[in-house]
Design a protein around this motif. Structure first.
Motif, PDB file in Angstrom:
ATOM      1  N   THR A 128       0.776  -1.242   0.000  1.00  0.00           N
ATOM      2  CA  THR A 128       0.000   0.000   0.000  1.00  0.00           C
ATOM      3  C   THR A 128       0.807   1.292   0.000  1.00  0.00           C
ATOM      4  O   THR A 128       0.229   2.355  -0.219  1.00  0.00           O
TER       5      THR A 128
ATOM      6  N   CYS B 277       4.581   5.017  -3.696  1.00  0.00           N
ATOM      7  CA  CYS B 277       4.984   6.420  -3.521  1.00  0.00           C
ATOM      8  C   CYS B 277       6.267   6.546  -2.709  1.00  0.00           C
ATOM      9  O   CYS B 277       7.102   7.399  -2.991  1.00  0.00           O
TER      10      CYS B 277
ATOM     11  N   ARG C  89       2.205  11.262  15.358  1.00  0.00           N
ATOM     12  CA  ARG C  89       2.231  11.949  14.065  1.00  0.00           C
ATOM     13  C   ARG C  89       2.059  10.944  12.922  1.00  0.00           C
ATOM     14  O   ARG C  89       1.347  11.207  11.948  1.00  0.00           O
TER      15      ARG C  89
ATOM     16  N   LYS D 147      -2.054  13.594   4.256  1.00  0.00           N
ATOM     17  CA  LYS D 147      -1.306  14.847   4.420  1.00  0.00           C
ATOM     18  C   LYS D 147      -0.803  15.291   3.059  1.00  0.00           C
ATOM     19  O   LYS D 147      -0.187  14.502   2.340  1.00  0.00           O
ATOM     20  N   GLY D 148      -1.047  16.537   2.697  1.00  0.00           N
ATOM     21  CA  GLY D 148      -0.586  17.054   1.409  1.00  0.00           C
ATOM     22  C   GLY D 148      -1.004  16.140   0.267  1.00  0.00           C
ATOM     23  O   GLY D 148      -2.186  15.868   0.088  1.00  0.00           O
TER      24      GLY D 148
ATOM     25  N   LEU E 210       2.447  -1.373  10.210  1.00  0.00           N
ATOM     26  CA  LEU E 210       3.197  -0.419   9.388  1.00  0.00           C
ATOM     27  C   LEU E 210       4.128   0.417  10.258  1.00  0.00           C
ATOM     28  O   LEU E 210       5.269   0.711   9.878  1.00  0.00           O
TER      29      LEU E 210
HETATM   30  C1  HEC Z   1      -0.162   8.439  -3.491  1.00  0.00           C
HETATM   31  C2  HEC Z   1       1.176   8.461  -2.938  1.00  0.00           C
HETATM   32  C3  HEC Z   1       1.335   8.027  -1.489  1.00  0.00           C
HETATM   33  C4  HEC Z   1       0.979   6.826  -0.918  1.00  0.00           C
HETATM   34  C5  HEC Z   1       0.292   5.631  -1.573  1.00  0.00           C
HETATM   35  C6  HEC Z   1       1.422   6.887   0.453  1.00  0.00           C
HETATM   36  N1  HEC Z   1       1.998   8.105   0.705  1.00  0.00           N
HETATM   37 FE1  HEC Z   1       2.801   8.709   2.500  1.00  0.00          FE
HETATM   38  N2  HEC Z   1       3.194  10.537   1.690  1.00  0.00           N
HETATM   39  C7  HEC Z   1       2.990  10.909   0.372  1.00  0.00           C
HETATM   40  C8  HEC Z   1       3.374  12.296   0.207  1.00  0.00           C
HETATM   41  C9  HEC Z   1       3.297  13.096  -1.096  1.00  0.00           C
HETATM   42  C10 HEC Z   1       3.819  12.760   1.475  1.00  0.00           C
HETATM   43  C11 HEC Z   1       4.295  14.167   1.845  1.00  0.00           C
HETATM   44  C12 HEC Z   1       3.083  14.895   2.413  1.00  0.00           C
HETATM   45  C13 HEC Z   1       3.378  16.328   2.760  1.00  0.00           C
HETATM   46  O1  HEC Z   1       4.152  16.563   3.705  1.00  0.00           O
HETATM   47  O2  HEC Z   1       2.831  17.208   2.099  1.00  0.00           O
HETATM   48  C14 HEC Z   1       3.707  11.614   2.376  1.00  0.00           C
HETATM   49  C15 HEC Z   1       4.031  11.659   3.711  1.00  0.00           C
HETATM   50  C16 HEC Z   1       3.997  10.579   4.577  1.00  0.00           C
HETATM   51  C17 HEC Z   1       4.385  10.631   5.965  1.00  0.00           C
HETATM   52  C18 HEC Z   1       4.931  11.844   6.720  1.00  0.00           C
HETATM   53  C19 HEC Z   1       3.763  12.654   7.199  1.00  0.00           C
HETATM   54  C20 HEC Z   1       4.205  13.716   8.168  1.00  0.00           C
HETATM   55  O3  HEC Z   1       3.720  13.675   9.305  1.00  0.00           O
HETATM   56  O4  HEC Z   1       4.997  14.570   7.777  1.00  0.00           O
HETATM   57  C21 HEC Z   1       4.178   9.381   6.481  1.00  0.00           C
HETATM   58  C22 HEC Z   1       4.433   8.929   7.901  1.00  0.00           C
HETATM   59  C23 HEC Z   1       3.672   8.560   5.405  1.00  0.00           C
HETATM   60  N3  HEC Z   1       3.565   9.314   4.263  1.00  0.00           N
HETATM   61  C24 HEC Z   1       3.354   7.221   5.539  1.00  0.00           C
HETATM   62  C25 HEC Z   1       2.727   6.473   4.539  1.00  0.00           C
HETATM   63  C26 HEC Z   1       2.297   5.100   4.723  1.00  0.00           C
HETATM   64  C27 HEC Z   1       2.504   4.271   5.972  1.00  0.00           C
HETATM   65  C28 HEC Z   1       1.711   4.732   3.562  1.00  0.00           C
HETATM   66  C29 HEC Z   1       1.026   3.408   3.235  1.00  0.00           C
HETATM   67  C30 HEC Z   1      -0.133   3.110   4.051  1.00  0.00           C
HETATM   68  C31 HEC Z   1       1.774   5.863   2.651  1.00  0.00           C
HETATM   69  N4  HEC Z   1       2.409   6.891   3.285  1.00  0.00           N
HETATM   70  C32 HEC Z   1       1.268   5.856   1.352  1.00  0.00           C
HETATM   71  C33 HEC Z   1       2.472  10.109  -0.623  1.00  0.00           C
HETATM   72  C34 HEC Z   1       1.969   8.824  -0.454  1.00  0.00           C
END
Ligand code: HEC
Length: 109
Positions: free
Chosen positions: A41, A45, A70, A79-80, A97
């Protein structure tokens, strides 16, 4: 005991202590299940084995390991550019996770 033997015994003790410490926070089984979940999942990214440039998605190898709140908040609510996983993942899956991410993929910081 000779000084060399003492040094070896001390080094072995340190290695043993850090191995125990590494396992103390997250069970190895949880880390491994978390890794599988991550590659289903999150890795599209965040990169295979969390290896990413951090330019388009956050580099999870830098995520503060003392801030589980967090982590759960961002994954639950999004987020974002990251979508919310509230309806996609169970709390148990998120916990696995966190075992994976919060232990730096089982390597502990
Ligand atoms: C579609 C793309 C995408 C997927 C799929 C994705 N992420 Fe992210 N994730 C991002 C992006 C882009 C950011 C940066 C967000 C921002 O700071 O604007 C991010 C940020 C984060 C952060 C940091 C947030 C913070 O507090 O600064 C965490 C933790 C994270 N992702 C965990 C996960 C986990 C665990 C999964 C799977 C369940 C996941 N992500 C799936 C795109 C994705």
């Amino acid at each position: 005991m000779s000084p060399a033997r003492t040094a070896i015994a001390l080094a072995a003790g340190v290695l043993f202590a850090s191995a125990v410490a590494a396992q103390a926070r997250f069970p190895v089984d949880d880390i491994n299940k978390g890794r599988e979940q991550f590659h289903r999942t999150c890795s599209q990214c965040h990169g295979y084995n969390m290896v990413s440039s951090g330019t388009t998605a956050y580099d999870l190898r830098r995520f503060p390991v003392d801030d589980s709140g967090r982590f759960f908040n961002s994954v639950t609510n999004g987020k974002g550019g990251m979508p919310s996983f509230k309806d996609a993942l169970t709390p148990e899956q998120m916990k696995l996770l966190w075992a994976y991410v919060g232990s730096r993929g089982g390597k502990e910081p």
